[in-house]
Structures are given as C-alpha cells and as structure tokens.
Motif scaffolding. Structure first.
Motif, PDB file in Angstrom:
ATOM      1  N   MET A 179    -119.288  40.899 -11.237  1.00 53.75           N
ATOM      2  CA  MET A 179    -120.257  40.481 -12.254  1.00 53.75           C
ATOM      3  C   MET A 179    -119.829  39.206 -12.976  1.00 53.75           C
ATOM      4  SD  MET A 179    -121.694  44.033 -13.881  1.00 53.75           S
ATOM      5  CE  MET A 179    -122.613  43.122 -15.104  1.00 53.75           C
ATOM      6  N   SER A 180    -118.539  39.038 -13.185  1.00 55.27           N
ATOM      7  CA  SER A 180    -118.084  37.790 -13.808  1.00 55.27           C
ATOM      8  C   SER A 180    -118.333  36.594 -12.908  1.00 55.27           C
ATOM      9  CB  SER A 180    -116.598  37.883 -14.155  1.00 55.27           C
ATOM     10  OG  SER A 180    -115.818  38.086 -12.988  1.00 55.27           O
ATOM     11  N   LYS A 181    -118.485  36.846 -11.598  1.00 59.15           N
ATOM     12  CA  LYS A 181    -118.727  35.753 -10.658  1.00 59.15           C
ATOM     13  C   LYS A 181    -120.175  35.288 -10.671  1.00 59.15           C
ATOM     14  CE  LYS A 181    -114.446  36.199  -9.484  1.00 59.15           C
ATOM     15  NZ  LYS A 181    -114.087  37.333 -10.354  1.00 59.15           N
ATOM     16  N   VAL A 182    -121.070  36.070 -11.289  1.00 60.29           N
ATOM     17  CA  VAL A 182    -122.457  35.633 -11.413  1.00 60.29           C
ATOM     18  C   VAL A 182    -122.528  34.370 -12.256  1.00 60.29           C
ATOM     19  CG1 VAL A 182    -124.762  36.249 -12.241  1.00 60.29           C
ATOM     20  CG2 VAL A 182    -123.343  37.973 -11.119  1.00 60.29           C
ATOM     21  N   GLY A 183    -121.796  34.346 -13.370  1.00 62.79           N
ATOM     22  CA  GLY A 183    -121.759  33.148 -14.194  1.00 62.79           C
ATOM     23  C   GLY A 183    -121.181  31.957 -13.450  1.00 62.79           C
ATOM     24  N   ILE A 184    -120.124  32.197 -12.664  1.00 61.20           N
ATOM     25  CA  ILE A 184    -119.533  31.125 -11.858  1.00 61.20           C
ATOM     26  C   ILE A 184    -120.547  30.594 -10.856  1.00 61.20           C
ATOM     27  CG2 ILE A 184    -117.683  30.560 -10.237  1.00 61.20           C
ATOM     28  CD1 ILE A 184    -116.583  31.197 -12.952  1.00 61.20           C
ATOM     29  N   LEU A 232    -120.962  31.124 -19.407  1.00 62.47           N
ATOM     30  CA  LEU A 232    -119.527  31.147 -19.676  1.00 62.47           C
ATOM     31  C   LEU A 232    -119.107  32.454 -20.352  1.00 62.47           C
ATOM     32  CD1 LEU A 232    -118.917  27.459 -20.814  1.00 62.47           C
ATOM     33  CD2 LEU A 232    -118.292  28.522 -18.651  1.00 62.47           C
ATOM     34  N   ILE A 233    -120.001  33.029 -21.154  1.00 64.68           N
ATOM     35  CA  ILE A 233    -119.731  34.364 -21.704  1.00 64.68           C
ATOM     36  C   ILE A 233    -119.598  35.356 -20.571  1.00 64.68           C
ATOM     37  CG2 ILE A 233    -120.738  36.275 -23.014  1.00 64.68           C
ATOM     38  CD1 ILE A 233    -121.955  34.225 -24.909  1.00 64.68           C
ATOM     39  N   LYS A 234    -120.512  35.293 -19.617  1.00 66.98           N
ATOM     40  CA  LYS A 234    -120.473  36.235 -18.497  1.00 66.98           C
ATOM     41  C   LYS A 234    -119.276  35.966 -17.606  1.00 66.98           C
ATOM     42  CE  LYS A 234    -121.868  39.799 -16.956  1.00 66.98           C
ATOM     43  NZ  LYS A 234    -121.781  40.962 -17.852  1.00 66.98           N
ATOM     44  N   ALA A 235    -118.916  34.706 -17.439  1.00 64.71           N
ATOM     45  CA  ALA A 235    -117.765  34.377 -16.604  1.00 64.71           C
ATOM     46  C   ALA A 235    -116.443  34.719 -17.282  1.00 64.71           C
ATOM     47  CB  ALA A 235    -117.791  32.893 -16.226  1.00 64.71           C
ATOM     48  N   GLY A 236    -116.453  34.848 -18.617  1.00 66.97           N
ATOM     49  CA  GLY A 236    -115.237  35.230 -19.334  1.00 66.97           C
ATOM     50  C   GLY A 236    -114.361  34.069 -19.747  1.00 66.97           C
ATOM     51  N   MET A 237    -114.959  32.920 -20.067  1.00 64.24           N
ATOM     52  CA  MET A 237    -114.146  31.777 -20.493  1.00 64.24           C
ATOM     53  C   MET A 237    -113.675  31.967 -21.928  1.00 64.24           C
ATOM     54  SD  MET A 237    -115.014  27.687 -20.616  1.00 64.24           S
ATOM     55  CE  MET A 237    -115.495  27.698 -22.347  1.00 64.24           C
ATOM     56  N   TRP A 238    -112.427  31.612 -22.184  1.00 58.95           N
ATOM     57  CA  TRP A 238    -111.887  31.671 -23.545  1.00 58.95           C
ATOM     58  C   TRP A 238    -112.568  30.607 -24.402  1.00 58.95           C
ATOM     59  CZ3 TRP A 238    -109.434  28.395 -26.927  1.00 58.95           C
ATOM     60  CH2 TRP A 238    -108.788  29.000 -28.001  1.00 58.95           C
ATOM     61  N   PRO A 239    -112.938  30.914 -25.640  1.00 60.40           N
ATOM     62  CA  PRO A 239    -112.711  32.148 -26.418  1.00 60.40           C
ATOM     63  C   PRO A 239    -113.879  33.114 -26.390  1.00 60.40           C
ATOM     64  CG  PRO A 239    -113.465  30.425 -27.884  1.00 60.40           C
ATOM     65  CD  PRO A 239    -113.490  29.828 -26.496  1.00 60.40           C
ATOM     66  N   LEU A 240    -114.753  33.002 -25.374  1.00 64.38           N
ATOM     67  CA  LEU A 240    -115.947  33.846 -25.309  1.00 64.38           C
ATOM     68  C   LEU A 240    -115.702  35.139 -24.545  1.00 64.38           C
ATOM     69  CD1 LEU A 240    -118.439  30.966 -24.371  1.00 64.38           C
ATOM     70  CD2 LEU A 240    -117.955  31.866 -26.655  1.00 64.38           C
ATOM     71  N   ASN A 241    -114.435  35.425 -24.250  1.00 67.59           N
ATOM     72  CA  ASN A 241    -114.133  36.557 -23.368  1.00 67.59           C
ATOM     73  C   ASN A 241    -113.507  37.736 -24.112  1.00 67.59           C
ATOM     74  OD1 ASN A 241    -111.647  35.499 -24.004  1.00 67.59           O
ATOM     75  ND2 ASN A 241    -111.159  34.802 -21.956  1.00 67.59           N
ATOM     76  N   PHE A 242    -113.631  37.788 -25.430  1.00 63.20           N
ATOM     77  CA  PHE A 242    -112.965  38.839 -26.196  1.00 63.20           C
ATOM     78  C   PHE A 242    -113.468  40.233 -25.835  1.00 63.20           C
ATOM     79  CE2 PHE A 242    -116.653  37.361 -28.489  1.00 63.20           C
ATOM     80  CZ  PHE A 242    -117.294  38.522 -28.883  1.00 63.20           C
ATOM     81  N   TRP A 243    -114.682  40.315 -25.297  1.00 63.88           N
ATOM     82  CA  TRP A 243    -115.284  41.604 -24.968  1.00 63.88           C
ATOM     83  C   TRP A 243    -114.802  42.150 -23.628  1.00 63.88           C
ATOM     84  CZ3 TRP A 243    -117.855  41.642 -20.361  1.00 63.88           C
ATOM     85  CH2 TRP A 243    -118.171  40.383 -19.819  1.00 63.88           C
TER      86      TRP A 243
END
Length: 543
Positions: free
Chosen positions: A253-258, A223-234
């Motif tokens: 790259m965000s789709k790897v987590g998905i 979920l960090i890699k996918a960019g889910m809130w609140p883990l997407n601050f970076w």
C-alpha cells in the motif's frame, strides 16, 4: 490488443468487486465456502495480471479500455502499460500468500474479512489502472475504506487505537486529495492524465500557479501514503498493530503513493515549464526518511516495529532515487521496490510465527522428550546436546533470508537491487567524467548505513529469538502458514536468478515512462468499439 484481451484490462477490478459483493451474501459461519470463493478470485486475479504483464512485455504498446465506450478525455479510461502491469502482478502475487496465511486462523477472527480483502485488491488494482485523477481518488478511497476494517480485524486495544489514528490521518489526506484535484481541474479543465499532459504547456500565469499548487497538495497526499518523513508518524504504529496477513498485504500500500508520484512526475511534469516540479522535495525528503527509518530499525526491540521501520527505509530509498530523476537509477529502484515488497510481506507473516514460540500461553507445543530427556528430574540424565526442532530450523532459515534481503547482502535480490542503484548513481557520473553531486554521495552513504542497521538489528533479534534461550517449546506452525512465507522468499530467489531479464524489463519501463507521447497517443486516439478507425482520434478503443 483486441478481442477478449481487451476486456482483460477491466478484469482486475471486476473480479475482486464481484467476489467481494458475493461474499457478503454468505453467513460468517460458512467459512469454508467464503474461503474457497476468495481463493478462487485471487488466483483468477493473478492469472489475469500475469497475462496482462506478458502482453505489456510483448512490445511497445498501451492497452486502453474505454468504459461506457466514451472517448477520452470525456469518459473513464483504464490503461495498461509496463508500469501498471508490473504493479498488478506484484499486488496479486503478494495477495495469494497473505490470503492463504489468513486461512489458518485470522480470517475467522472477525466479520467480513474476505470481502474487505477483495475490496482492498479492487482499490489497489483500480489505482494502478486508472487514467484520470478523479477515479484515482475513487479507487484510493475504496482501498482505504477496506484497509480501515482490515487494520482493526481481530479487535484488541492496540489495533483499535492504531486504527483510529490511521483513519483520522487518511480522512485528512482524502480531503486534501479533493482540494488538489479541484485546483487542477479549475486550472486545466481536465483530470484525464493524458489530456492534462497535452494541455499543461498551454497553461500560463495564475492558472499555472493554481495548477502547481494543486499538484503540490496532491503530492502531500501521496507522500503521506508513501510514508515520507515527517508525514509518516502514523505508519509504524498502524503496521505493527495489524494482523500478520493484513500487514503482509499492507506492504504494497505504501507503494501506491510511489507509483502515482512516478507516473505523474514523468507523464505530466516531465517536460515544459513545470518540469521537475517537487523533485528536490522527493530527494531530500527521501534521504530524511531513510535516516529516520534507519534510526527506528536500530531502536526497535519488537520485531513488528522493526518491520514497520523497514517499510519506511524502503519508501525513503524509492523517493530519494526518484528525486534524482536518473533513468538508470530509477530502473534499479523498480527492481528494489519488487524485492523489498516481497521481503517485507514475508517478514510480517514470519514475525507472528516466530513470536508465537515465545508466548508460553498460546499455541505452543512441548519439545519431545527424546530431545530433552526424561521428565523426571530425579533421574534426569546429563545432556550432551539438544537437536534443534525442525520447525525452529525452518523459521531460522527464513528469518536469516529476510535479514539478508533487508540488509542488501549478496547473493539475494536485495543486493542486486542496491548494486543496480549504486552503479547507476556512481557509474554514470564517472563514465561521463563529471563530478558526482554531493546529494548522490549522501544517498550512497544512507543506503549503506541503512543496510548495516538492518543487519545489526536482524542479527540481534535472531540471537535473542533463536539462540539466547531454549525454553522447551516450539511454535505450533501449520503448513499453510509456513508455505506462504517460503513462497515469497522463493520468489525473491527467482528474482535473483532472473535478475538480467527483470532489469531489462525495468529499464524498458523507465524508457517508456520518459517518452510519454506513446501513452498520450494511445489514450487520446483510442478507438471506440463499433467505430471505424477512419473516424479519427475521437473514435476510441485500444492498442
């Protein structure tokens, strides 16, 4: 699958590995040679990915490759099915325009660009192909290590600052990855995905709690890699600071987590006592991510930030839809994933070309005197009108196309994708005469509002960029910079025209994922080279 086709499965990993290692032996001054090797490698990778895609689309099968000829679950296994073949094609097709765009100038802005680019592709392809969690970690780290260098390629304080934040976050995620994998291995005794899917029904009590805890920790990583809130601050800072071609390839790259979440949720946690593990987190976390990304899109004044928040909207949409656990909606989400990835990749590269024209001190070309009249102010004639330069016209058309795609307006693939998802969410309940859950209505509202926000922001940015001022300069845009953007937009147009066959492929993909028995049988019963089929399940190979 047999013969030479069997070895195609490992080719998406071997080709960029060999190319990246070979490029290290060439001096940075030999840019032409390095560029040629990198382009040939990317083209070969695309050819292999398309061939695997055709094989996967040819029937219900799983292509299995046993490294070292060790049978599963004891050896390393690579698996090609419809989903992994789709991701391979998407990554390879996105890589070629990004690489060509970089050849105009960015590949010379720092050392080892081409090697890092190839190693990034190797990590991406390995993550899509691997059949066990430990090697998923290995390829995950290869991908991240290459992305560290690519993010800071070109230097500059903003890239260094964003790169250091990016490295810190991903190192923490890597540590969590190892902890989660260790917990799963300690409870199940295996890290092979197919074997884990077979054993999970036998795990009870404290061991099951440990397994689910490990899976939850892994979920946080993805979920960090996918960019889910609140883990997407970076993510907004990192993506907006990256060089244009780097940000373009980062779109996938965000789709790897998905991908990993979809794979594990249906293969390992699709049935049994742990079925549906974490779906509510995906559902509500995805909705929060859409809302956060929508606010960011509206608030963004810089185009790079707008594109970065569009990545979050895309990821949030996919996560929320996966949380619904509806096959028809998931098929539309896969279509949306392809469309949004191509669009955002093109948009990141287009931003540099558009903003180049706003920088009077860098790479600008004065508009011809025929367009603006004589340079002598004393004899300057009154102008009736000014013809828009061809470069600005092409950039404007591409910008408008990206706006339509991000907003989900007809007739392009963004509209087809959102229409497919909305039809699946609303139409299924209506057809069965069942009340539609409130969460579905929330997702519908967020999808519509996020599209409206994208339309408002893109319109505002377009007016400010193309209509608000005519300063007498247009960007110096090379053909090899404009062609990749136009190619990606053309691919979205092709996806629109071929929406019927594309949706059929997505539906078959989801149908196969919902029947994990085929995947499990193919991996566990894979026949080893040189071993007769009659030797039984331990004899390994491929189908």
């Amino acid at each position: 699958m047999s013969g030479w086709q069997q070895h195609l499965i490992i080719a998406p990993i071997v080709i960029p590995l060999i190319a990246g290692a070979l490029l290290l032996f060439f001096d940075e001054r030999q840019r032409v040679v390095k560029a040629m090797i990198s382009v040939v490698s990317s083209l070969a990778l695309a050819a292999v990915a398309i061939n695997l895609f055709r094989l996967a689309n040819g029937g219900d099968f799983e292509g299995v490759y046993l490294l070292g000829n060790w049978p599963a679950p004891f050896g390393i296994v690579l698996v090609v099915d419809r989903l992994s073949a789709l991701m391979l094609v998407l990554a390879s097709i996105l890589a070629i325009p990004a690489l060509v765009f970089a050849l105009a100038r960015w590949h010379a802005a720092g050392a080892h660009f081409h090697s890092l680019f190839q190693f990034l592709l190797m990590g991406l392809n390995g993550a899509f192909l691997t059949g066990d969690l430990f090697n998923l970690f290995v390829f995950f780290e290869v991908m991240l290590a290459a992305s560290y260098g690519l993010l800071m390629h070109g230097s500059g304080p903003m890239r260094v600052k964003a790169g250091l934040h990016y490295i810190a976050v991903n190192l923490a995620a890597a540590l969590c990855f190892l902890i989660g994998v260790s917990a799963i291995y300690g409870s199940a005794g295996t890290l092979n995905m197919a074997d884990l899917a077979m054993r999970i029904g036998e795990i009870e009590g404290e061991r099951r709690m440990l397994l689910e805890a490990g899976a939850a920790i892994l979920g946080v990583v993805f979920l960090i890699k996918a960019g889910m809130w609140p883990l997407n601050f970076w993510l907004p800072g990192a993506y907006s600071a990256a060089a244009a071609p780097v940000a373009g390839i980062f779109a996938i790259m965000s789709k790897v987590g998905i991908y990993v979440i979809l794979r594990l949720s249906l293969l390992v946690f699709g049935q049994g006592d742990s079925a549906g593990l974490g779906l509510n987190v995906l559902l509500y976390g995805g909705m929060a991510t859409i809302a956060f990304g929508t606010i960011g899109v509206l608030a963004s004044q810089a185009l790079g930030r707008l594109a970065s928040y569009s990545v979050l909207v895309s990821s949030g949409t996919l996560l929320a839809v996966l949380g619904l656990s509806n096959g028809e909606v998931t098929a539309g989400a896969l279509f949306y994933m392809v469309s949004s990835t191509l669009t955002i990749g093109a948009f990141f590269m287009l931003i540099e070309l558009v903003e180049r024209g706003q920088d009077a001190g860098a790479s600008v070309l004065a508009v011809t005197m025929e367009a603006y009249g004589d340079a002598d102010e004393e004899e300057q004639e009154v102008e009736v009108g000014v013809t828009m330069p061809g470069t600005i016209a092409v950039l404007g058309i591409c910008f408008a196309a990206c706006g339509i795609l991000l907003s989900g307006l007809p007739p392009l693939s963004g509209f087809v994708a959102k229409f497919a998802m909305l039809t699946g969410m609303i139409g299924t309940g209506a057809a069965a005469d069942q009340p539609i859950p409130a969460s579905v209505w929330w997702i519908v509202a967020l999808l519509i509002l996020s599209g409206l926000a994208a339309l408002i922001s893109m319109t505002r940015a377009g007016i400010r960029t193309f209509w608000a001022s005519m300063e007498g300069t247009v960007p110096r845009v090379l053909v090899m910079e404009m062609a990749p953007v136009m190619l990606l937009i053309a691919l979205t147009l092709t996806l629109t025209i071929k929406a019927g066959p594309a949706m059929h492929y997505m539906e078959e993909t989801v149908r196969n994922l919902q029947q994990p028995g085929t995947y499990i049988d193919a991996v566990i019963n894979a026949r080893r080279a040189g071993v007769a089929e009659a030797s039984g399940p331990d004899g390994g190979g491929g189908i």
